[in-house]
Motif scaffolding. Sequence first.
Motif, PDB file in Angstrom:
ATOM      1  N   GLU A  73       0.844  -1.204   0.000  1.00 31.32           N
ATOM      2  CA  GLU A  73       0.000   0.000   0.000  1.00 31.32           C
ATOM      3  C   GLU A  73       0.873   1.245   0.000  1.00 31.32           C
ATOM      4  O   GLU A  73       1.905   1.287   0.679  1.00 31.32           O
ATOM      5  N   LEU A  74       0.454   2.243  -0.741  1.00 28.17           N
ATOM      6  CA  LEU A  74       1.150   3.532  -0.770  1.00 28.17           C
ATOM      7  C   LEU A  74       0.564   4.450   0.296  1.00 28.17           C
ATOM      8  O   LEU A  74      -0.653   4.434   0.536  1.00 28.17           O
ATOM      9  N   LEU A  75       1.434   5.259   0.909  1.00 28.59           N
ATOM     10  CA  LEU A  75       0.990   6.239   1.900  1.00 28.59           C
ATOM     11  C   LEU A  75       1.861   7.486   1.753  1.00 28.59           C
ATOM     12  O   LEU A  75       3.055   7.465   2.078  1.00 28.59           O
ATOM     13  N   GLY A  76       1.273   8.543   1.206  1.00 30.38           N
ATOM     14  CA  GLY A  76       2.024   9.782   0.979  1.00 30.38           C
ATOM     15  C   GLY A  76       1.918  10.723   2.175  1.00 30.38           C
ATOM     16  O   GLY A  76       1.125  10.495   3.101  1.00 30.38           O
ATOM     17  N   LEU A  77       2.722  11.763   2.147  1.00 36.85           N
ATOM     18  CA  LEU A  77       2.727  12.748   3.251  1.00 36.85           C
ATOM     19  C   LEU A  77       3.310  14.064   2.764  1.00 36.85           C
ATOM     20  O   LEU A  77       4.293  14.058   2.000  1.00 36.85           O
ATOM     21  N   SER A  78       2.732  15.167   3.212  1.00 43.34           N
ATOM     22  CA  SER A  78       3.452  16.446   3.166  1.00 43.34           C
ATOM     23  C   SER A  78       2.924  17.332   4.276  1.00 43.34           C
ATOM     24  O   SER A  78       1.868  17.045   4.879  1.00 43.34           O
ATOM     25  N   ILE A  79       3.676  18.403   4.531  1.00 43.37           N
ATOM     26  CA  ILE A  79       3.277  19.343   5.581  1.00 43.37           C
ATOM     27  C   ILE A  79       2.313  20.345   4.952  1.00 43.37           C
ATOM     28  O   ILE A  79       2.657  21.500   4.708  1.00 43.37           O
ATOM     29  N   ASP A  80       1.170  19.857   4.584  1.00 42.72           N
ATOM     30  CA  ASP A  80       0.099  20.670   3.998  1.00 42.72           C
ATOM     31  C   ASP A  80      -1.209  20.224   4.633  1.00 42.72           C
ATOM     32  O   ASP A  80      -1.291  19.136   5.214  1.00 42.72           O
ATOM     33  N   SER A  81      -2.237  21.055   4.482  1.00 39.41           N
ATOM     34  CA  SER A  81      -3.547  20.719   5.055  1.00 39.41           C
ATOM     35  C   SER A  81      -4.295  19.735   4.152  1.00 39.41           C
ATOM     36  O   SER A  81      -3.969  19.591   2.962  1.00 39.41           O
ATOM     37  N   ILE A  82      -5.316  19.121   4.710  1.00 34.86           N
ATOM     38  CA  ILE A  82      -6.203  18.270   3.898  1.00 34.86           C
ATOM     39  C   ILE A  82      -6.806  19.096   2.757  1.00 34.86           C
ATOM     40  O   ILE A  82      -6.907  18.637   1.627  1.00 34.86           O
ATOM     41  N   HIS A  83      -7.171  20.342   3.081  1.00 35.90           N
ATOM     42  CA  HIS A  83      -7.782  21.224   2.086  1.00 35.90           C
ATOM     43  C   HIS A  83      -6.841  21.400   0.878  1.00 35.90           C
ATOM     44  O   HIS A  83      -7.258  21.294  -0.269  1.00 35.90           O
ATOM     45  N   ALA A  84      -5.549  21.655   1.179  1.00 34.53           N
ATOM     46  CA  ALA A  84      -4.569  21.821   0.094  1.00 34.53           C
ATOM     47  C   ALA A  84      -4.417  20.513  -0.685  1.00 34.53           C
ATOM     48  O   ALA A  84      -4.371  20.512  -1.926  1.00 34.53           O
TER      49      ALA A  84
END
Length: 217
Positions: A73-84
């Motif tokens: 499974e892939l799981l991405g991440l960044s320091i951004d909001s759900i909205h962004a």
Amino acid sequence: MEIQENTTFMPRIGDIAPNFVAKTTKGDITLHDFAKDKWIVLFSHPADFTPVCTTEMSGFAQRKGEFTALNTELLGLSIDSIHAHLGWVNNVREKTGVYFDFPIIADIDMKVSKLYGMLQPNESETAAVRAVFFIDPDKKIRLVMYYPLNVGRNMNEILRALEALQTSDKFGVAMPLDWKKGDKVIIPPPKNLDEMNQRLNDDSCERTDFYLCKKDI
Ligand code: BEZ
């Protein structure tokens, strides 16, 4: 040259992946309950709506089927909001037809980034570097990649490394330089003189010497 202090916590190969609860584009997840009995490729990108990140996320999305075929499974991440995240996912779908159909963590409080050494302040104090963590079904970290902000990763290498890890586990072998599916693999070297003498008489493998023997699987 000034010596820079480095207090960044970096999970290492062999560690149990630090657990966390996070908001994602597919709802809340707890890492240790996510993708039971599967591998996880947890990867960060610096920021939504940026060019290199868009190419990388599109690469993961376009090759998702190959990760699925490897029970991953892939799981991405960044320091951004759900909205962004939602805005970016929809924008890329509208512009290119590529849909990021895997969870992307909104790590706005940097909790996960700090837990995984993705925030490397001498590179950026506000954006995660391009990290990839290969996490096995026992939630053990098996391989770590860190790339800087200005160099995109190589999807062929991510998939190759994942398949190499899984093949190594399955057959109890090691993988030589540039190994890819179908290539010969390395038989673990002998651990004592008896095994060494046996190996020197073993014509079933491709032998350079007793410590370097390859075979087909
Ligand atoms: C990019 O994805 O293009 C990018 C993001 C952050 C810093 C530099 C480049």
